[in-house]
Design an enzyme around this catalytic site. Sequence first.
Site, short mmCIF file in Angstrom:
data_model
loop_
_atom_site.label_atom_id
_atom_site.label_comp_id
_atom_site.label_asym_id
_atom_site.label_seq_id
_atom_site.Cartn_x
_atom_site.Cartn_y
_atom_site.Cartn_z
N CYS A 89 40.52 44.97 38.05
CA CYS A 89 40.58 43.65 37.77
C CYS A 89 40.90 43.29 36.36
O CYS A 89 41.96 42.65 36.08
CB CYS A 89 39.62 42.85 38.21
SG CYS A 89 39.21 42.98 40.08
N HIS A 143 39.74 37.57 34.55
CA HIS A 143 38.51 38.25 35.45
C HIS A 143 37.49 37.56 34.83
O HIS A 143 37.19 37.37 33.70
CB HIS A 143 38.57 39.75 34.77
CG HIS A 143 37.32 40.31 35.48
ND1 HIS A 143 37.22 40.49 36.98
CD2 HIS A 143 36.14 40.93 35.08
CE1 HIS A 143 36.35 41.30 37.18
NE2 HIS A 143 35.27 41.41 36.07
#
Length: 549
Positions: A89, A143
Amino acid sequence: MHSSFSPFFVSSKNILLLLCLVFAHFLFPLNNAHPAPNSSRPNILFIAIDDLRPELGCYGNTGIHSPNLDMLATQGRCFLRAYCQEAICSPSRASLLTGSRPDTIGVIENRAYFRDLNPQIVTLPQHFITHGYTAVYSGKIFHGRMTDDQHSWNYKPNRKGITPPTNPGGNALPENQRIYARNKERMVAIYGERSSRGLIHGPAFESAPVEDDGYIDGYNTRVAIQTLDELVQQDKPWFLALGFVRPHLPFHAPKKYFDLYDPEEIQLPIFSEPPQNGASMGLHASFELRTRHGIPKSGPLNDSLSRKLLHAYYACVSYVDAQIGRIITAIEKNRVRDNTIIVVWGDHGWHLGEYGIWGKATNYEIATRVPLIICTPSMGQKGTPTDSLVELIDIYPTLCDLANIPQPDHLAGKSLIPVLRDPSAVVKRLAMSQFPTPALREWAANPLSPEMRETFFGPLVNQVEQTIKKQQGSRWSRELFEKYLMGYTLRDPRYRYIEWRDTRNQNLEPIYQELYDHLSDPHETVNIAHSQPKEVVRLSRELQHLLEN
């Protein structure tokens, strides 16, 4: 002597030049053109989807119910060979949103914050703010808590009157909330508050009889729609980012999306063994999934459980697709579709049992290939997909060109304008990704902590290490393989090449090399590096060139 520049010649030349400029302006903006007035700037709808592999109808999986994304693909350009820069991510998102490769910004694991490491770097939405845009987000774009609110966004989403769902651990069902609470109490008691954080979870999947807004993605969509209703009232172009957390674990979605699928018709992966002669450190032990309640902590998953997980993943895909339908309807209702660019992208792929693993975090096609769809009001050949190789770092310069604003100097990607004009166009010959030793990294891509070795995963970690030692022999060093080994991978039109390097000295010979021929082996099941030395040398040189530039 008569001058060759007669009045008639000058006039004709000027008229021709003027016509060319007008035509170019209406076809596509150019990167170095002067900024256009705000009123003529296109709006941007920027949609991010977590852990979504190209598992959609428009990518050939007709068993997936994804009507809204499939419709977008018919109205724009579907990129069939798009690749992330790292299959996890934070590095993937930081790379895309800064337009830089993971090594360049120093973000190769989830805990590193790109802004701490690169205080002056200009992100994609930040750059649009500089050029007169209102930028706002709802949901997951960057993120975790590394949202870069101070620099990347200049408008707050409108959450007035909208109550977020109360789902401890992401669970909507009371019984799963209780499981989560008991698991939390047990994990903290055994491993302590700090060491147990990543181990506290409820079930891996849930089908709850709730409306779309009963889970976080539905809530964030509603917030985005309400925010959009405000943005269209302003006399400024806007950059609206909407980020979905599904189909990231846990695979939770409203029951109606599970009901779209017959579990008996769901097919299991056709290849469940690791690649023959593949790197032993190139695959992981599915740690991220195994932390979930009800998932075996070691060994393979049986067919029944695998089918349930696939069912839940597909339900999450359909749930997200429905939310995308909601925001597109809102765009059309506000009558701004004709001046809005829509970009849909996934941050990385996800293994659904292929090679015997579950999760992202590898250097193979399954993890690095991503969905990417771009729709612009004026593009030609709408609905025609492209096989052109592209990377997520190409989105930043592409949006700059489409909005007719200059590209920052630091961008590593290339504009995809030629491919938007002509799906057969080629903008690059190679796509590069990377991932550090999946076998000896936690699910956040950080090296295994001492605490991790003391959890119930300890025996599994030891088993993984023994496998690496057996293959690598004298090359084995825990310090090297856990902390300093990086896998770099190149994808060209035919091959995938993976090179494992000691990052402490890039001049050393590679630790290991892998080569997969997609012409004869599209699932990357056999490493042919030893039998194709010329291709290995060629691609290794290409990799070195990219790393040096």
